[in-house]
Design an enzyme around this catalytic site. Structure first.
Site, PDB file in Angstrom:
ATOM      1  CE  LYS A  94       4.785  12.355  -1.212  1.00  0.00           C
ATOM      2  NZ  LYS A  94       5.320  10.993  -1.147  1.00  0.00           N
ATOM      3  N   GLY A 147       0.802  -1.230   0.000  1.00  0.00           N
ATOM      4  CA  GLY A 147       0.000   0.000   0.000  1.00  0.00           C
ATOM      5  C   GLY A 147       0.826   1.266   0.000  1.00  0.00           C
TER       6      GLY A 147
HETATM    7  N1  HSE Z   1       3.347   6.793  -3.176  1.00  0.00           N
HETATM    8  C1  HSE Z   1       3.770   7.641  -2.118  1.00  0.00           C
HETATM    9  C2  HSE Z   1       5.137   7.172  -1.639  1.00  0.00           C
HETATM   10  C3  HSE Z   1       2.785   7.563  -1.005  1.00  0.00           C
HETATM   11  O1  HSE Z   1       5.524   6.055  -1.974  1.00  0.00           O
HETATM   12  O2  HSE Z   1       5.819   7.913  -0.954  1.00  0.00           O
HETATM   13  C4  HSE Z   1       3.011   8.529   0.112  1.00  0.00           C
HETATM   14  O3  HSE Z   1       2.938   9.850  -0.331  1.00  0.00           O
END
Ligand code: HSE
Length: 324
Positions: free
Chosen positions: A205, A187
Protein backbone atom coordinates in the site's frame (compact mmCIF):
# COMPACT_ATOMS: atom_id res chain seq x y z
CA UNK A 1 -32.49 2.07 -19.59
CA UNK A 2 -29.01 0.81 -20.62
CA UNK A 3 -27.40 -1.78 -18.38
CA UNK A 4 -23.76 -1.54 -17.30
CA UNK A 5 -22.47 -5.08 -17.45
CA UNK A 6 -19.74 -6.28 -15.16
CA UNK A 7 -17.53 -9.35 -15.17
CA UNK A 8 -16.30 -10.25 -11.69
CA UNK A 9 -13.05 -12.17 -11.22
CA UNK A 10 -13.18 -13.92 -7.85
CA UNK A 11 -16.00 -14.33 -5.36
CA UNK A 12 -14.19 -14.76 -2.07
CA UNK A 13 -14.77 -12.40 0.85
CA UNK A 14 -14.34 -9.16 -1.09
CA UNK A 15 -16.16 -10.38 -4.20
CA UNK A 16 -19.06 -11.40 -1.99
CA UNK A 17 -18.93 -8.05 -0.16
CA UNK A 18 -19.04 -6.21 -3.48
CA UNK A 19 -21.97 -8.29 -4.73
CA UNK A 20 -23.82 -7.72 -1.43
CA UNK A 21 -23.15 -3.97 -1.48
CA UNK A 22 -24.59 -3.78 -5.00
CA UNK A 23 -27.73 -5.70 -3.96
CA UNK A 24 -28.09 -3.65 -0.75
CA UNK A 25 -27.81 -0.26 -2.51
CA UNK A 26 -28.95 -1.11 -6.03
CA UNK A 27 -31.80 1.41 -6.08
CA UNK A 28 -29.56 4.33 -5.10
CA UNK A 29 -26.67 3.26 -7.35
CA UNK A 30 -28.92 2.79 -10.40
CA UNK A 31 -30.78 6.00 -9.76
CA UNK A 32 -27.55 8.03 -9.50
CA UNK A 33 -26.39 6.52 -12.81
CA UNK A 34 -29.79 6.42 -14.48
CA UNK A 35 -28.72 2.97 -15.66
CA UNK A 36 -28.99 -0.56 -14.45
CA UNK A 37 -25.88 -2.31 -13.13
CA UNK A 38 -25.50 -6.04 -13.38
CA UNK A 39 -22.74 -8.47 -12.51
CA UNK A 40 -23.33 -10.81 -15.43
CA UNK A 41 -20.46 -13.29 -15.13
CA UNK A 42 -18.32 -14.42 -12.22
CA UNK A 43 -15.04 -16.29 -12.54
CA UNK A 44 -15.08 -18.60 -9.52
CA UNK A 45 -14.45 -22.29 -8.91
CA UNK A 46 -16.34 -22.50 -5.64
CA UNK A 47 -19.97 -22.33 -6.70
CA UNK A 48 -21.31 -24.18 -3.64
CA UNK A 49 -20.06 -22.01 -0.76
CA UNK A 50 -22.77 -20.39 1.38
CA UNK A 51 -22.14 -16.69 0.83
CA UNK A 52 -25.25 -15.52 2.66
CA UNK A 53 -26.65 -14.19 -0.61
CA UNK A 54 -28.33 -15.90 -3.55
CA UNK A 55 -26.16 -15.86 -6.68
CA UNK A 56 -27.71 -17.44 -9.80
CA UNK A 57 -25.59 -20.49 -10.70
CA UNK A 58 -25.54 -19.59 -14.40
CA UNK A 59 -23.44 -16.50 -13.65
CA UNK A 60 -20.47 -18.64 -12.63
CA UNK A 61 -17.81 -19.59 -15.12
CA UNK A 62 -14.39 -21.18 -14.85
CA UNK A 63 -13.18 -19.73 -18.14
CA UNK A 64 -11.81 -16.15 -17.89
CA UNK A 65 -12.03 -15.75 -21.69
CA UNK A 66 -15.81 -15.95 -21.40
CA UNK A 67 -15.53 -12.61 -19.61
CA UNK A 68 -12.73 -11.00 -21.64
CA UNK A 69 -14.35 -11.96 -24.99
CA UNK A 70 -17.88 -10.93 -24.07
CA UNK A 71 -18.46 -7.71 -26.06
CA UNK A 72 -21.32 -6.76 -23.74
CA UNK A 73 -19.13 -6.53 -20.63
CA UNK A 74 -18.03 -2.94 -19.96
CA UNK A 75 -16.11 -3.33 -16.70
CA UNK A 76 -14.03 -6.13 -15.21
CA UNK A 77 -13.67 -6.16 -11.42
CA UNK A 78 -10.63 -8.15 -10.30
CA UNK A 79 -10.91 -9.48 -6.74
CA UNK A 80 -8.83 -12.64 -6.91
CA UNK A 81 -6.00 -11.29 -4.75
CA UNK A 82 -2.35 -12.28 -5.20
CA UNK A 83 -0.05 -11.19 -8.01
CA UNK A 84 -0.81 -13.96 -10.50
CA UNK A 85 -2.96 -14.80 -12.33
CA UNK A 86 -4.60 -11.52 -11.29
CA UNK A 87 -2.11 -9.29 -13.15
CA UNK A 88 -2.31 -11.32 -16.38
CA UNK A 89 -6.10 -11.32 -16.19
CA UNK A 90 -6.23 -7.54 -15.71
CA UNK A 91 -3.87 -7.02 -18.65
CA UNK A 92 -5.96 -9.39 -20.80
CA UNK A 93 -9.14 -7.51 -19.91
CA UNK A 94 -7.48 -4.16 -20.73
CA UNK A 95 -6.25 -5.48 -24.09
CA UNK A 96 -9.88 -6.34 -24.86
CA UNK A 97 -10.90 -2.76 -24.07
CA UNK A 98 -12.56 -3.47 -20.71
CA UNK A 99 -12.30 -0.90 -17.94
CA UNK A 100 -10.72 -2.49 -14.87
CA UNK A 101 -11.40 -2.01 -11.16
CA UNK A 102 -9.37 -3.86 -8.55
CA UNK A 103 -8.67 -4.02 -4.81
CA UNK A 104 -5.46 -5.94 -5.41
CA UNK A 105 -2.58 -4.00 -3.87
CA UNK A 106 -0.10 -6.86 -4.29
CA UNK A 107 -0.65 -6.98 -8.06
CA UNK A 108 -0.58 -3.19 -8.47
CA UNK A 109 2.51 -2.75 -6.29
CA UNK A 110 4.38 -5.48 -8.18
CA UNK A 111 3.37 -4.34 -11.67
CA UNK A 112 2.50 -0.67 -11.28
CA UNK A 113 4.02 0.68 -14.50
CA UNK A 114 2.96 -2.25 -16.64
CA UNK A 115 -0.68 -1.96 -15.57
CA UNK A 116 -0.68 1.84 -15.96
CA UNK A 117 0.99 1.69 -19.39
CA UNK A 118 -1.34 -0.96 -20.81
CA UNK A 119 -4.38 0.89 -19.45
CA UNK A 120 -3.18 4.08 -21.12
CA UNK A 121 -2.33 2.36 -24.40
CA UNK A 122 -5.82 0.85 -24.54
CA UNK A 123 -7.58 4.07 -23.47
CA UNK A 124 -9.37 2.34 -20.63
CA UNK A 125 -10.00 3.40 -17.04
CA UNK A 126 -7.99 1.56 -14.41
CA UNK A 127 -9.13 2.29 -10.86
CA UNK A 128 -8.04 0.85 -7.55
CA UNK A 129 -9.44 2.92 -4.67
CA UNK A 130 -10.10 -0.22 -2.59
CA UNK A 131 -6.44 -1.24 -2.73
CA UNK A 132 -5.35 1.23 -0.02
CA UNK A 133 -7.30 1.82 3.18
CA UNK A 134 -10.30 -0.38 2.31
CA UNK A 135 -13.35 1.88 2.40
CA UNK A 136 -11.37 5.09 2.99
CA UNK A 137 -11.48 7.32 -0.11
CA UNK A 138 -7.80 8.26 -0.03
CA UNK A 139 -6.51 7.61 -3.57
CA UNK A 140 -9.29 9.51 -5.32
CA UNK A 141 -8.80 12.39 -2.88
CA UNK A 142 -5.04 12.53 -3.55
CA UNK A 143 -5.71 12.54 -7.31
CA UNK A 144 -8.63 14.96 -7.08
CA UNK A 145 -9.18 17.53 -4.34
CA UNK A 146 -5.52 17.37 -3.14
CA UNK A 147 -3.95 17.37 -6.60
CA UNK A 148 -2.72 20.96 -6.30
CA UNK A 149 -0.21 20.01 -3.57
CA UNK A 150 3.37 18.90 -3.48
CA UNK A 151 3.37 16.16 -0.85
CA UNK A 152 5.94 15.92 1.92
CA UNK A 153 4.85 12.96 3.98
CA UNK A 154 2.44 10.10 4.46
CA UNK A 155 2.19 8.14 7.68
CA UNK A 156 -0.42 5.74 8.85
CA UNK A 157 -1.94 2.48 9.87
CA UNK A 158 -2.60 0.76 6.56
CA UNK A 159 -3.33 -2.81 7.58
CA UNK A 160 -6.58 -3.75 9.29
CA UNK A 161 -5.58 -7.28 10.26
CA UNK A 162 -2.48 -6.28 12.21
CA UNK A 163 -4.22 -3.32 13.80
CA UNK A 164 -7.02 -5.67 14.85
CA UNK A 165 -4.51 -8.15 16.31
CA UNK A 166 -2.56 -5.46 18.19
CA UNK A 167 -5.80 -3.93 19.47
CA UNK A 168 -7.12 -7.28 20.74
CA UNK A 169 -3.78 -8.11 22.38
CA UNK A 170 -3.66 -4.67 24.04
CA UNK A 171 -7.30 -4.10 25.01
CA UNK A 172 -8.64 -7.64 25.47
CA UNK A 173 -5.43 -9.39 26.51
CA UNK A 174 -5.93 -11.88 23.67
CA UNK A 175 -3.17 -14.16 22.51
CA UNK A 176 -1.71 -13.38 19.09
CA UNK A 177 -3.02 -16.61 17.48
CA UNK A 178 -6.57 -16.15 18.77
CA UNK A 179 -6.69 -12.55 17.53
CA UNK A 180 -5.33 -13.59 14.11
CA UNK A 181 -7.96 -16.33 13.76
CA UNK A 182 -10.65 -13.84 14.71
CA UNK A 183 -9.40 -11.35 12.08
CA UNK A 184 -9.35 -14.10 9.45
CA UNK A 185 -12.89 -15.21 10.34
CA UNK A 186 -14.13 -11.66 9.79
CA UNK A 187 -12.65 -11.52 6.29
CA UNK A 188 -9.94 -8.95 7.05
CA UNK A 189 -6.88 -11.06 6.39
CA UNK A 190 -5.24 -11.84 3.07
CA UNK A 191 -5.57 -15.43 1.79
CA UNK A 192 -2.10 -16.00 3.23
CA UNK A 193 -1.95 -13.91 6.42
CA UNK A 194 1.87 -13.81 6.21
CA UNK A 195 1.44 -10.76 3.96
CA UNK A 196 -0.45 -9.00 6.75
CA UNK A 197 1.58 -9.97 9.80
CA UNK A 198 4.97 -9.53 8.13
CA UNK A 199 4.09 -6.00 6.99
CA UNK A 200 4.13 -6.90 3.27
CA UNK A 201 0.53 -5.78 2.71
CA UNK A 202 1.28 -2.40 4.32
CA UNK A 203 4.43 -2.10 2.15
CA UNK A 204 2.35 -2.82 -0.98
CA UNK A 205 0.00 0.00 0.00
CA UNK A 206 2.91 2.35 0.73
CA UNK A 207 4.30 1.60 -2.77
CA UNK A 208 0.97 2.71 -4.27
CA UNK A 209 0.76 5.84 -2.11
CA UNK A 210 4.33 6.86 -2.97
CA UNK A 211 3.69 6.34 -6.69
CA UNK A 212 0.65 8.62 -6.56
CA UNK A 213 2.00 11.22 -4.11
CA UNK A 214 5.65 11.49 -5.08
CA UNK A 215 5.51 10.06 -8.62
CA UNK A 216 8.15 7.63 -7.39
CA UNK A 217 7.92 3.87 -7.73
CA UNK A 218 9.60 1.87 -4.99
CA UNK A 219 9.10 -1.90 -5.22
CA UNK A 220 7.59 -3.23 -1.96
CA UNK A 221 10.55 -5.55 -1.46
CA UNK A 222 12.81 -2.46 -1.40
CA UNK A 223 10.89 -0.89 1.48
CA UNK A 224 12.56 -1.77 4.82
CA UNK A 225 9.76 -3.76 6.44
CA UNK A 226 9.23 -5.34 9.85
CA UNK A 227 5.94 -7.01 10.76
CA UNK A 228 4.30 -7.76 14.09
CA UNK A 229 5.25 -11.42 14.59
CA UNK A 230 7.84 -10.39 17.17
CA UNK A 231 5.35 -8.42 19.26
CA UNK A 232 4.70 -10.18 22.53
CA UNK A 233 2.39 -9.40 25.45
CA UNK A 234 5.50 -8.33 27.37
CA UNK A 235 6.38 -5.73 24.71
CA UNK A 236 2.82 -4.42 24.75
CA UNK A 237 2.96 -4.14 28.56
CA UNK A 238 6.34 -2.41 28.37
CA UNK A 239 4.89 0.11 25.87
CA UNK A 240 1.93 0.63 28.20
CA UNK A 241 4.22 1.35 31.15
CA UNK A 242 5.78 4.09 28.95
CA UNK A 243 2.26 5.44 28.17
CA UNK A 244 2.52 4.14 24.60
CA UNK A 245 0.81 1.66 22.30
CA UNK A 246 2.47 -0.43 19.64
CA UNK A 247 1.15 0.20 16.13
CA UNK A 248 2.31 -1.04 12.72
CA UNK A 249 3.17 2.18 10.91
CA UNK A 250 3.83 2.75 7.21
CA UNK A 251 5.79 5.95 6.67
CA UNK A 252 7.27 7.82 3.71
CA UNK A 253 8.66 11.31 3.83
CA UNK A 254 10.92 13.78 2.06
CA UNK A 255 14.06 14.63 4.04
CA UNK A 256 15.80 18.02 4.06
CA UNK A 257 17.48 17.18 0.72
CA UNK A 258 14.13 16.28 -0.84
CA UNK A 259 15.14 12.63 -0.84
CA UNK A 260 12.27 10.22 -0.21
CA UNK A 261 12.66 7.87 2.75
CA UNK A 262 10.34 5.00 3.57
CA UNK A 263 9.74 2.19 6.05
CA UNK A 264 7.12 -0.10 7.57
CA UNK A 265 7.62 -1.16 11.18
CA UNK A 266 5.94 -1.47 14.58
CA UNK A 267 6.38 1.76 16.52
CA UNK A 268 5.74 3.00 20.02
CA UNK A 269 3.03 5.66 19.72
CA UNK A 270 2.17 7.91 22.65
CA UNK A 271 -1.26 7.03 24.07
CA UNK A 272 -2.32 10.63 23.43
CA UNK A 273 -1.46 10.52 19.70
CA UNK A 274 -4.48 10.10 17.38
CA UNK A 275 -2.92 7.00 15.78
CA UNK A 276 -2.80 5.28 19.18
CA UNK A 277 -6.57 5.36 19.30
CA UNK A 278 -7.24 3.72 15.94
CA UNK A 279 -8.86 0.48 17.01
CA UNK A 280 -9.74 -2.90 15.53
CA UNK A 281 -9.67 -3.07 11.72
CA UNK A 282 -9.77 0.70 11.31
CA UNK A 283 -7.02 2.45 9.36
CA UNK A 284 -5.84 6.04 9.61
CA UNK A 285 -3.53 7.94 7.32
CA UNK A 286 -1.92 11.36 7.72
CA UNK A 287 -0.87 13.17 4.58
CA UNK A 288 1.07 16.43 4.51
CA UNK A 289 0.82 18.68 1.46
CA UNK A 290 2.65 21.99 0.98
CA UNK A 291 -0.58 23.95 0.49
CA UNK A 292 -3.17 22.01 2.45
CA UNK A 293 -0.83 21.09 5.36
CA UNK A 294 -2.05 18.08 7.42
CA UNK A 295 -5.00 15.95 6.32
CA UNK A 296 -6.10 12.85 8.19
CA UNK A 297 -8.16 9.99 6.76
CA UNK A 298 -9.92 7.49 8.98
CA UNK A 299 -12.19 4.53 8.32
CA UNK A 300 -12.51 0.78 7.98
CA UNK A 301 -9.39 -0.44 6.24
CA UNK A 302 -10.53 -4.01 5.69
CA UNK A 303 -13.65 -6.12 5.48
CA UNK A 304 -16.03 -7.18 2.72
CA UNK A 305 -18.56 -4.33 2.82
CA UNK A 306 -16.16 -1.37 3.32
CA UNK A 307 -13.97 -2.72 0.52
CA UNK A 308 -17.05 -3.42 -1.62
CA UNK A 309 -18.05 0.21 -1.06
CA UNK A 310 -14.76 1.43 -2.57
CA UNK A 311 -14.90 -1.05 -5.46
CA UNK A 312 -18.41 0.04 -6.42
CA UNK A 313 -17.44 3.70 -6.00
CA UNK A 314 -14.88 3.14 -8.77
CA UNK A 315 -17.50 1.38 -10.90
CA UNK A 316 -19.89 4.32 -10.47
CA UNK A 317 -17.13 6.77 -11.31
CA UNK A 318 -16.27 4.92 -14.54
CA UNK A 319 -19.94 4.69 -15.44
CA UNK A 320 -20.41 8.42 -14.89
CA UNK A 321 -17.26 9.71 -16.54
CA UNK A 322 -16.22 7.19 -19.19
CA UNK A 323 -19.27 5.15 -20.18
CA UNK A 324 -21.48 8.12 -20.98
N1 HSE B 1 -5.54 -7.77 4.60
C1 HSE B 1 -5.78 -6.39 4.40
C2 HSE B 1 -5.84 -5.70 5.76
C3 HSE B 1 -7.08 -6.22 3.69
O1 HSE B 1 -5.97 -6.40 6.76
O2 HSE B 1 -5.74 -4.49 5.82
C4 HSE B 1 -7.38 -4.82 3.26
O3 HSE B 1 -6.42 -4.34 2.37
Amino acid sequence: MKTIKIGLLGMGNIGTGTYKTLEMNRTEIESTLDRKVEIVKILEKDTERDRGIAVPKEKFTQDPDEIFNDPEIDIVIELLGGIEPATSFMLAAMEKGKHVVTANKAAIAANYHKLMDIAKANHIAFKFEASVGGGIPILGTLLGPLRANKFHEVMGILNGTTNYILHMMTKEGMDYDVALKDAQAQGFAEADPTADVEGIDAANKLTILMALMFDKYVAPEDIPTTGITGITKEKIEEAHSNKCKIKLIAHAWKDDNDEIKYEVRPMYISETHPLANINKEFNAVFVKGNAVDDVMFYGKGAGPLPTGSAVLGDVIDIAKTVLR
